[in-house]
Scaffold this active site. Structure first.
Site, PDB file in Angstrom:
ATOM      1  N   LEU A 198      47.392  58.525  60.379  1.00  0.00           N
ATOM      2  CA  LEU A 198      46.206  59.036  59.694  1.00  0.00           C
ATOM      3  C   LEU A 198      45.052  59.056  60.686  1.00  0.00           C
ATOM      4  CD1 LEU A 198      46.096  57.270  56.178  1.00  0.00           C
ATOM      5  CD2 LEU A 198      46.467  59.688  56.637  1.00  0.00           C
ATOM      6  N   ASP A 199      44.267  60.130  60.694  1.00  0.00           N
ATOM      7  CA  ASP A 199      43.088  60.182  61.553  1.00  0.00           C
ATOM      8  C   ASP A 199      42.125  59.061  61.181  1.00  0.00           C
ATOM      9  OD1 ASP A 199      44.019  62.417  62.876  1.00  0.00           O
ATOM     10  OD2 ASP A 199      42.958  63.840  61.592  1.00  0.00           O
ATOM     11  N   PRO A 200      41.291  58.606  62.117  1.00  0.00           N
ATOM     12  CA  PRO A 200      40.377  57.485  61.843  1.00  0.00           C
ATOM     13  C   PRO A 200      39.498  57.674  60.608  1.00  0.00           C
ATOM     14  CG  PRO A 200      40.435  57.919  64.192  1.00  0.00           C
ATOM     15  CD  PRO A 200      41.244  59.014  63.543  1.00  0.00           C
ATOM     16  N   ASP A 201      38.992  58.896  60.377  1.00  0.00           N
ATOM     17  CA  ASP A 201      38.091  59.119  59.245  1.00  0.00           C
ATOM     18  C   ASP A 201      38.815  59.245  57.906  1.00  0.00           C
ATOM     19  OD1 ASP A 201      35.906  59.036  60.874  1.00  0.00           O
ATOM     20  OD2 ASP A 201      35.681  61.205  61.057  1.00  0.00           O
ATOM     21  N   VAL A 202      40.130  59.351  57.940  1.00  0.00           N
ATOM     22  CA  VAL A 202      40.894  59.578  56.708  1.00  0.00           C
ATOM     23  C   VAL A 202      41.268  58.254  56.048  1.00  0.00           C
ATOM     24  CG1 VAL A 202      42.976  60.613  55.720  1.00  0.00           C
ATOM     25  CG2 VAL A 202      41.792  61.742  57.622  1.00  0.00           C
TER      26      VAL A 202
END
Length: 292
Positions: free
Chosen positions: A37-41
């Protein structure tokens, strides 16, 4: 310690950060995750512990569900809200919801995507985001993904010459929802980006049942490990087959076994317990991963 954890990853940390912190909480090194998962997700990050790490490849194969927000009117360097503004196409008139819904429907099925520059896809041995940070543009290989459904889930809101709406997408592994958002904007004639994203379902696990790192740490502190789910949850879409006593012994000793199936791989069970992942070799099956 063996099992699968339904972790709720919070914004601001990478998937690797989450694994690193779990290793400290659980005091074990053998931990992996079933889908970056991307950091902001925010959302479901399937975690494999101990023997379950051998099932990560099957956990990743299952479809995923995301809910998020798309903003029409400006694009960014990263295709999400974390990047710098790249282009603006002001939204000066009300948009027809039916046209947006039709465009989203046209993007279902098997589609081809070009991964974003800010991604972990490797080209010539380097991750794309490494090229991006160095200001270098490289040719990115197309990939085929499957979009099972892509629906708008809110009315359209308007502010500062931008239009926003929420969506829900069910997709195969390897799908970049950021890119899906940008491609939808292009279909509608606007620069766009994905302004928020949450993964609500992955590897058979729902966000409703997910635990944060703090919640897991609290349970571990009182010797409550009930959050560890059985290995059997990690077989993904593999077909199950029940093994006999004799076949279990054959598997234990690494021998081929004969089964009536045409599947390339099977999950061998005995009394509701996962025994092995079996791989077809001509007319018989060879134990590929054994959990006895």
């Amino acid at each position: 310690m063996n099992g699968i954890i339904n972790l709720r990853k919070e914004a601001g940390m990478t998937s690797h950060d989450a694994v690193f912190k779990l290793r400290k909480i659980l005091k074990t090194k053998k931990i992996g995750h079933g889908g970056t998962l991307d950091p902001d997700v925010v959302g479901v990050l399937p975690i494999a512990v101990g023997k379950a790490t051998r099932l990560v490849e099957f956990m990743q194969e299952e479809g995923k569900v995301y809910e998020g927000e798309i903003t029409l009117g400006c694009s960014t360097t990263t295709e999400d809200a974390s990047g710098d503004i790249l282009d603006r196409t002001p939204v000066t008139e009300l948009l027809e919801e039916a046209l947006i819904d039709e465009a989203m429907e046209s993007m279902t099925g098997e589609i081809r995507q070009i991964p974003p520059m800010y991604s972990a896809v490797k080209v010539n041995g380097r991750k794309l985001y490494e090229y991006a940070r160095a200001g270098q543009e490289v040719e990115r290989p197309e990939r085929q993904v499957t979009i099972y459904s892509f629906k708008r889930t809110s009315p359209i809101s308007y502010e500062d010459e931008q239009a926003r709406f929420r969506f829900r997408v069910k997709c195969s592994k390897g799908t970049y929802v950021r890119t899906l958002s940008v491609d939808l904007g292009a279909k509608l004639g606007f620069a766009s980006h994905m302004s928020q994203l949450t993964r609500t379902f992955s590897a058979g696990m729902s966000l409703d049942d997910a635990l944060t790192l703090d919640e897991i740490a609290e349970r571990v502190a009182v010797d409550d490990f009930s959050f560890l789910q059985p290995l059997e949850l990690g077989i993904g879409d593999l077909v199950r087959v029940e093994l006999s006593d004799e076949q279990v012994e054959d598997v234990r000793n690494g021998r081929f076994i004969s089964l009536m199936s045409e599947e390339a791989e099977l999950a061998g069970f005995y009394k509701e317990k996962l025994i092995a992942i079996l791989e077809k070799r001509e007319e018989a099956y060879k134990p590929r991963k054994v959990f006895l």
